[in-house]
Write an enzyme that holds these catalytic residues in place. Structure first.
Site, mmCIF file in Angstrom:
data_model
loop_
_atom_site.group_PDB
_atom_site.id
_atom_site.type_symbol
_atom_site.label_atom_id
_atom_site.label_comp_id
_atom_site.label_asym_id
_atom_site.label_seq_id
_atom_site.Cartn_x
_atom_site.Cartn_y
_atom_site.Cartn_z
ATOM 1 N N GLU A 145 -0.182 3.386 -13.047
ATOM 2 C CA GLU A 145 -1.562 3.548 -12.592
ATOM 3 C C GLU A 145 -2.351 4.408 -13.564
ATOM 4 O O GLU A 145 -1.841 5.440 -14.001
ATOM 5 C CB GLU A 145 -1.577 4.190 -11.196
ATOM 6 C CG GLU A 145 -1.004 3.258 -10.142
ATOM 7 C CD GLU A 145 -1.077 3.817 -8.722
ATOM 8 O OE1 GLU A 145 -1.700 4.865 -8.526
ATOM 9 O OE2 GLU A 145 -0.518 3.178 -7.821
ATOM 10 N N HIS B 251 -5.614 2.403 -5.538
ATOM 11 C CA HIS B 251 -4.876 3.440 -4.801
ATOM 12 C C HIS B 251 -5.832 4.173 -3.836
ATOM 13 O O HIS B 251 -5.991 5.397 -3.893
ATOM 14 C CB HIS B 251 -4.206 4.426 -5.758
ATOM 15 C CG HIS B 251 -3.031 5.138 -5.137
ATOM 16 N ND1 HIS B 251 -1.908 5.471 -5.838
ATOM 17 C CD2 HIS B 251 -2.810 5.584 -3.866
ATOM 18 C CE1 HIS B 251 -1.057 6.099 -5.040
ATOM 19 N NE2 HIS B 251 -1.589 6.185 -3.833
ATOM 20 N N ARG C 19 4.027 2.271 -2.705
ATOM 21 C CA ARG C 19 4.198 2.744 -4.064
ATOM 22 C C ARG C 19 4.427 1.554 -4.982
ATOM 23 O O ARG C 19 5.175 0.626 -4.657
ATOM 24 C CB ARG C 19 5.411 3.689 -4.179
ATOM 25 C CG ARG C 19 5.108 5.121 -3.774
ATOM 26 C CD ARG C 19 4.121 5.798 -4.747
ATOM 27 N NE ARG C 19 3.744 7.144 -4.350
ATOM 28 C CZ ARG C 19 2.681 7.471 -3.610
ATOM 29 N NH1 ARG C 19 1.874 6.536 -3.139
ATOM 30 N NH2 ARG C 19 2.397 8.740 -3.350
ATOM 31 N N ASP D 261 -2.484 -2.031 -3.401
ATOM 32 C CA ASP D 261 -3.267 -0.809 -3.575
ATOM 33 C C ASP D 261 -2.622 0.079 -4.634
ATOM 34 O O ASP D 261 -3.222 1.033 -5.097
ATOM 35 C CB ASP D 261 -3.324 -0.056 -2.234
ATOM 36 C CG ASP D 261 -4.184 1.198 -2.292
ATOM 37 O OD1 ASP D 261 -5.301 1.111 -2.842
ATOM 38 O OD2 ASP D 261 -3.749 2.251 -1.794
ATOM 39 N N CYS E 205 0.859 -1.200 0.000
ATOM 40 C CA CYS E 205 0.000 0.000 0.000
ATOM 41 C C CYS E 205 0.888 1.240 0.000
ATOM 42 O O CYS E 205 0.495 2.292 0.519
ATOM 43 C CB CYS E 205 -0.928 0.008 1.214
ATOM 44 S SG CYS E 205 -2.186 -1.259 1.135
HETATM 45 N N1 LIG Z 1 -1.609 4.025 -0.838
HETATM 46 C C1 LIG Z 1 -1.761 5.289 -0.555
HETATM 47 O O1 LIG Z 1 -2.774 5.898 -0.876
HETATM 48 C C2 LIG Z 1 -0.723 6.016 0.211
HETATM 49 C C3 LIG Z 1 0.590 5.692 0.073
HETATM 50 N N2 LIG Z 1 1.532 6.370 0.782
HETATM 51 C C4 LIG Z 1 2.909 5.979 0.569
HETATM 52 O O2 LIG Z 1 3.331 5.190 1.680
HETATM 53 C C5 LIG Z 1 4.742 5.310 1.827
HETATM 54 C C6 LIG Z 1 5.105 5.553 3.283
HETATM 55 O O3 LIG Z 1 4.561 6.776 3.710
HETATM 56 P P1 LIG Z 1 4.973 7.405 5.135
HETATM 57 O O4 LIG Z 1 5.051 6.327 6.147
HETATM 58 O O5 LIG Z 1 4.073 8.542 5.352
HETATM 59 O O6 LIG Z 1 6.427 7.916 4.782
HETATM 60 P P2 LIG Z 1 7.679 8.116 5.779
HETATM 61 O O7 LIG Z 1 8.625 8.999 5.066
HETATM 62 O O8 LIG Z 1 7.204 8.499 7.132
HETATM 63 O O9 LIG Z 1 8.296 6.639 5.859
HETATM 64 C C7 LIG Z 1 8.992 6.008 4.809
HETATM 65 C C8 LIG Z 1 10.103 5.207 5.458
HETATM 66 O O10 LIG Z 1 10.714 4.375 4.464
HETATM 67 C C9 LIG Z 1 12.064 4.224 4.872
HETATM 68 N N3 LIG Z 1 12.905 3.668 3.804
HETATM 69 C C10 LIG Z 1 13.522 4.312 2.797
HETATM 70 N N4 LIG Z 1 14.274 3.441 2.077
HETATM 71 C C11 LIG Z 1 14.097 2.234 2.640
HETATM 72 C C12 LIG Z 1 14.607 0.951 2.356
HETATM 73 N N5 LIG Z 1 15.455 0.745 1.345
HETATM 74 N N6 LIG Z 1 14.238 -0.080 3.138
HETATM 75 C C13 LIG Z 1 13.400 0.112 4.176
HETATM 76 N N7 LIG Z 1 12.885 1.323 4.512
HETATM 77 C C14 LIG Z 1 13.230 2.367 3.741
HETATM 78 C C15 LIG Z 1 12.471 5.619 5.294
HETATM 79 O O11 LIG Z 1 13.615 5.579 6.118
HETATM 80 C C16 LIG Z 1 11.233 6.070 6.046
HETATM 81 O O12 LIG Z 1 11.355 5.850 7.443
HETATM 82 C C17 LIG Z 1 5.162 6.426 0.876
HETATM 83 O O13 LIG Z 1 5.613 5.842 -0.338
HETATM 84 C C18 LIG Z 1 3.876 7.157 0.579
HETATM 85 O O14 LIG Z 1 3.903 7.842 -0.641
HETATM 86 C C19 LIG Z 1 1.224 7.329 1.697
HETATM 87 C C20 LIG Z 1 -0.078 7.687 1.883
HETATM 88 C C21 LIG Z 1 -1.153 7.103 1.109
HETATM 89 O O1 LIG Z 2 -4.317 11.213 -2.634
HETATM 90 C C1 LIG Z 2 -4.298 10.004 -2.838
HETATM 91 O O2 LIG Z 2 -5.296 9.331 -3.025
HETATM 92 C C2 LIG Z 2 -2.952 9.278 -2.842
HETATM 93 C C3 LIG Z 2 -2.294 9.370 -1.520
HETATM 94 C C4 LIG Z 2 -0.868 8.961 -1.594
HETATM 95 O O3 LIG Z 2 -0.491 8.033 -2.253
HETATM 96 C C5 LIG Z 2 0.101 9.754 -0.816
HETATM 97 O O4 LIG Z 2 -0.334 10.616 -0.038
HETATM 98 O O5 LIG Z 2 1.305 9.500 -0.986
#
Ligand SMILES: NC(=O)C1=CN([C@@H]2O[C@H](COP(=O)(O)OP(=O)(O)OC[C@H]3O[C@@H](n4cnc5c(N)ncnc54)[C@H](O)[C@@H]3O)[C@@H](O)[C@H]2O)C=CC1
Ligand SMILES: O=C(O)CCC(=O)C(=O)O
Length: 530
Positions: A261, A280, A232, A256, A230
């Site tokens: 996409e 997503h 990227r 997700d 969920c």
């Molecule tokens: N499905 C969706 O709708 C959504 C997806 N996301 C995605 O979820 C992901 C995480 O978001 P957050 O937790 O808010 O970000 P965050 O920045 O708080 O956490 C990401 C973590 O990944 C770690 N990381 C980087 N390279 C790594 C590696 N090689 N191995 C292990 N860990 C590694 C970083 O050190 C960081 O702690 C992002 O890609 C964000 O875009 C966020 C919100 C909604």
């Molecule tokens: O706005 C959305 O639906 C996508 C959210 C997301 O992937 C993010 O905040 O990184």
């Protein structure tokens, strides 16, 4: 009067404060093509997007009045950050507003996967009462591997604990102390891949995380494990996953997000009986959409009104006089940070930057941001920039220490970056700007060198014995790796030494392994400074 364009569906309640502001006019125009956006963006001071609008270089170039682009969400991969930075457009996001919602979606996907809920639902409503096919598994007592322990990963781990799961977690910034605080077991990617019953990924997509779970990882997984993405698309290799499911290694997957996409209609995930998908939807709750829209609207207002703001993911404000003095050092500083981090294997707990000579009497804060960005970008990719690098370091418990010394140590200016990592690892890289020669790396760990920080480099540690340079040259030549320059550093004749080579292209992993296997060579590592 400021004009703001909202080009994606964004919660009305969330942008209410923007609509209520008496110095702002808000236009909502969703579903526009790139050309349509280019045609109108010139009128606007601000642009608010979610994830449907791709804010291209051309759109930014046409936005001649644009001061701010607000992303109602976390990932800013749909915005050309560099183009915005170059044109002085501040890009802001809302990093906290959808954490819980996305965590809950990942958890829902894990439970749906364990109990075949989407498949069972489809069969039941088709009129078939099938109690045999959908035998599930409990979460209790299972091992969950969490890759990426940032905001969302940490929340997922918290909930998994409540379900009686054992958590193995990996994040390059996860120190033993933080792991203990979060009540998870600190593990390597390999431990997780081999030991987990469920794996969930919560990292951004970077060069390092792209396909971090691919064929070699699937081959050693526990038979019957399940996997969730969920975060990227692209963190898990989609085609390798299909193979791993078909060969019986992986029991099921929940996705997700997709490499492209929306996925093509013939994408194998869309018809695979063991893969469940959502479009997503991670951030799609009423609460999250309100939260992110409120956060981003508030900051857009601050930026338009020239007030202090937070959550910018690009340019920081820097006084022109400071900028003039520091600017020549920015790329050197970032490269030193990047060089040092590429040599470091453990979780980084401290970054020490020492400025000597010319740099000791200037406010070096902006330069430190570049250095910290260089250190963090290996793991944060495009998500780290000079605005947020210090903040990200702080949130990951990475201590940044700056010291200054007027003593020149033989150079008019010298930047020394030392990284401390767990356990007991310390790496040091020093660089200078030499008049007439430009950027130079002048020290690596305890060894003096003199080499330009650019391109593909190989750092070899060895014992200072005759014939080693020849052995290295021959091996690289046999493997079609051309050496552009070479430096050898040693403290005493016949003692420990390093060799730093600049080569013309990326060095295959097997060549590094062969190099490290040569007599008198201890390690061979590639450092890429592009
Ligand atoms: N499905 C969706 O709708 C959504 C997806 N996301 C995605 O979820 C992901 C995480 O978001 P957050 O937790 O808010 O970000 P965050 O920045 O708080 O956490 C990401 C973590 O990944 C770690 N990381 C980087 N390279 C790594 C590696 N090689 N191995 C292990 N860990 C590694 C970083 O050190 C960081 O702690 C992002 O890609 C964000 O875009 C966020 C919100 C909604
Ligand atoms: O706005 C959305 O639906 C996508 C959210 C997301 O992937 C993010 O905040 O990184």
């Amino acid at each position: 009067m400021f004009k703001v364009l909202v080009s994606d569906p964004i919660s009305d309640l969330g942008i209410q404060q923007l609509m209520d502001a008496n110095d702002v006019v808000v236009d909502k125009k969703t579903g526009l093509s790139e050309d349509e956006l280019i045609a109108i963006i010139g009128e606007y001071d601000g642009l608010l997007v979610r994830s449907q609008t791709t804010v291209t270089e051309k759109i930014i170039a046409a936005g001649t009045n644009l001061k701010v682009i607000g992303r109602a969400g976390v990932g800013v991969d749909n915005i050309k950050l560099e183009a915005a930075t170059q044109r002085g457009v501040v890009v802001i996001n809302a990093p906290d507003g959808n954490t819980i919602t996305t965590c809950e979606h990942a958890f829902a996907m894990m439970m749906a996967l364990a109990r075949h809920i989407p498949q069972a639902y489809a069969k039941t409503i088709s009129g078939v009462w099938d109690k045999k096919t959908f035998l599930g598994v409990e979460l209790r007592g299972k091992t969950l591997g969490v890759l990426g322990m940032g905001r969302i990963g940490s929340e997922v781990a918290k909930r998994a604990k409540a379900f009686g799961m054992n958590i193995l977690a990996y994040d390059p910034f996860l120190t033993p102390d933080r792991a203990e605080k979060l009540e998870v077991k600190l593990a390597s990617v390999d431990d997780i891949v081999r030991g987990a019953d469920f794996i969930t990924v919560h990292t951004p997509l970077t060069a390092e995380t792209r396909h971090m779970i691919s064929r070699p990882q699937f081959e050693v997984m526990k038979k019957g494990m399940r996997i969730i993405n969920c975060a990227r698309g692209g963190v898990i290799d989609e085609m390798a996953l299909v193979e791993a499911i078909d060969s019986g290694i992986v029991a099921g997957a929940a996705f997700d997000v997709f490499e492209k996409e929306p996925p093509q209609a013939d994408h194998p995930f869309l018809s695979h009986p063991k893969i469940i998908v959502t479009p997503h939807l991670g951030a799609s709750t009423v609460e999250a959409q309100e939260n992110v829209a409120i956060d981003v609207s508030e900051q857009v207002l601050h930026i338009l009104r020239n007030e202090p703001f937070i959550n910018a993911v690009n340019i920081p404000p820097v006084a022109p006089s400071v900028m003039n003095k520091l600017q020549p050092y920015f790329t050197l500083g970032e490269k030193l940070g990047s060089f040092a981090t590429q040599l470091t294997h453990g979780a980084i707990s401290e970054i020490t930057v020492e400025y000597a000579g010319d740099l000791s009497d200037v406010d070096t804060q902006p330069l430190t941001r570049y250095i910290v960005k260089g250190v963090l970008s290996r793991h944060f990719g495009g998500d780290v920039n000079i605005v947020n690098s210090m903040h990200l370091a702080k949130t990951r418990d990475v201590n940044v220490v700056v010291t200054k010394s007027p003593k020149t140590k033989g150079f008019t200016n010298l930047i020394t970056v030392t990284l401390k990592a767990d356990p007991d690892e310390e790496r040091l890289v020093a660089g200078t700007l030499l008049q007439g020669y430009g950027e130079r790396i002048v020290q690596v760990n305890k060894f003096p060198v003199d080499i330009a920080p650019e391109g593909h480099q190989i750092l070899i540690s060895h014992n200072d014995k005759p014939g080693i340079i020849g052995l290295v040259g021959t091996l690289l030549g046999e493997n079609d790796v051309n050496i552009a320059s070479m430096q050898v550093g040693r403290k005493i004749v016949g003692g420990a030494a390093i060799m730093l080579l600049t080569v013309d292209k990326a060095v295959p992993q097997q060549v590094l392994v062969k190099l490290a296997g040569l007599q008198e060579i201890n390690t061979a590592e590639e450092v890429i400074l592009l």
